[in-house]
Design an enzyme around this catalytic site. Structure first.
Site, short mmCIF file in Angstrom:
data_model
loop_
_atom_site.label_atom_id
_atom_site.label_comp_id
_atom_site.label_asym_id
_atom_site.label_seq_id
_atom_site.Cartn_x
_atom_site.Cartn_y
_atom_site.Cartn_z
NE ARG A 98 -3.67 0.59 1.63
CZ ARG A 98 -4.80 0.46 2.93
NH1 ARG A 98 -4.75 0.96 4.35
NH2 ARG A 98 -5.56 1.79 1.81
CG ASP A 253 -3.26 6.03 6.58
OD1 ASP A 253 -3.00 5.13 6.82
OD2 ASP A 253 -4.37 6.54 6.87
CG ASN A 263 -7.02 9.73 8.40
OD1 ASN A 263 -6.12 9.33 9.16
ND2 ASN A 263 -8.01 10.31 9.04
CE LYS A 264 -9.60 4.82 4.65
NZ LYS A 264 -8.99 4.06 3.85
#
Length: 385
Positions: A98, A253, A263-264
């Site tokens: 990822r 992240d 981030n998300k």
């Protein structure tokens, strides 16, 4: 498998399997994961006997969350070493599983470098593999300790920003024990407030399209007896307008050198809403999530997820089985193109504070970020010394 609902109906305290654990059965070492794609319906473990299996688990989000991905990456290198696979190839596969979460590469490098150093010393491959495993375990423990420290610093910050208690906190995605060797990042702060009797309400964003908030954060909040309410992501604006949010707490992240936060997806709109409504927007993440090699937000590679995550709805058990496109329930016409970034970028000027295991930073600036990293390295040097 653990049936949470049967335990609750029976009046028992629900237990949770560890998010990640190392095991050594007679047939050889394995990495065992709590399969997060099956939650909240059931707790089921996923056993990885090799690196390709772990890579699939990472890409399908059976294991996820920046800190835990670092731990998983380190254990993955140890798994390859102890099973006699090519460690360099395994490290490369894991590091690229990822692209956005910087902790994954960090964990991989820690275990790989420990393996290399031991091998170069002439200790033999067995001892080199043992060194990789010891480093993975060390990282796992460090993450648990960082989680506890972030919870403490975060609660202190909340009490300073919001004197009087009764905090109403809005969070996005999942940042609890499912993403950490400890109790998490942003969720750990909210949990600390709950235990101190100062959490009035945890507002949980659903977090579309994969519903990490609904499936995972609500699950963790329920297990911990927290007062929480689930909302669709697009209801957050009305919640702010009604004056029902005292602070926003999210994880990260990747944090760039200038303080930009990946981030998300859905985090950036919350930051904009928080700024307009004069609500603190707080990011909680370990210093391992800071990437000084990434200068700014524009330099962060944002992972693009498969379109069917948006155009189809898939049940947890089906998702866990690695369902192909077309196996879910369609919610859009056949052939619909979907825009599905996994993350968005929040600029530092929208971040009220960054909470790490080394303390809180406010305002968030490049100079402050660099100082946090220096303090983190000094602490690690003291531990190693």
């Amino acid at each position: 498998m653990v049936d949470q609902y049967a335990q609750i109906r029976a009046g028992a305290e629900p237990s949770m399997l560890p998010s990640i654990r190392w095991d050594e059965p007679p047939e050889g070492p394995v990495l065992v994961l709590l399969d997060q794609t099956r939650l909240p319906v059931e707790e089921a473990e996923l056993v990885c006997t090799d690196v390709p299996a772990l890579v699939r688990a990472i890409q399908t989000l059976a294991v996820r969350g920046a800190p835990l991905l670092g731990v998983a990456g380190a254990y993955g290198v140890a798994l390859a070493a102890l099973r006699g696979y090519d460690v360099e190839d395994a490290a490369a596969q894991l590091a690229h599983a990822r692209p956005t979460a910087v902790n994954l590469g960090y964990g991989v490098r820690r275990a790989r470098d420990a393996y290399r150093a031991a091998a170069a010393s002439g200790s033999g491959l067995d001892r080199a593999a043992a060194a990789a495993l010891a480093e993975a375990r060390r990282l796992h423990q460090e993450d648990a300790e960082a989680s506890a420290q972030m919870a403490e610093f975060g609660l202190t910050l909340l009490d300073e920003l919001l004197p009087g208690g009764g905090h109403r906190i809005l969070t996005h995605c999942n940042t609890g024990a499912l993403v950490s060797g400890g109790e998490g990042t942003a969720f750990a702060v909210a949990l600390s407030a709950h235990r101190a009797g100062r959490l009035r309400r945890l507002w949980v964003d659903e977090t579309r399209p994969l519903l990490q908030g609904a499936r995972l954060t609500a699950y963790e909040a329920a297990r911990n007896g927290m007062a929480y309410t689930l909302l669709t992501d697009n209801a957050a604006g009305s919640l702010f307008a009604a004056g029902e949010v005292d602070a926003v707490l999210i994880g990260a992240d990747r944090i760039a050198a200038d303080g930009s936060v990946a981030n998300k997806v859905g985090s950036y709109p919350l930051a904009v809403l928080a700024k307009y409504h004069h609500v603190p927007f707080v990011v909680v993440a370990p210093t391992t999530t800071i990437d000084l090699d990434t200068p700014d937000g524009a330099s962060i590679e944002v992972e693009q997820r498969p379109g069917q995550e948006v155009t189809e709805v898939t049940a947890p058990q089906t998702a866990a089985a690695g369902a192909e496109a077309g196996s879910g329930m369609p919610v859009a016409p056949l052939g619909t193109q979907a825009y599905n970034p996994a993350f968005d970028i929040t600029p530092p000027e929208l971040v009220t504070a960054l909470v790490t295991e080394k303390g809180a930073l406010s305002p968030v600036t490049g100079a402050g970020i660099a100082e946090l990293c220096v303090r983190s390295r000094q602490g690690n040097d003291e531990l190693m010394g």
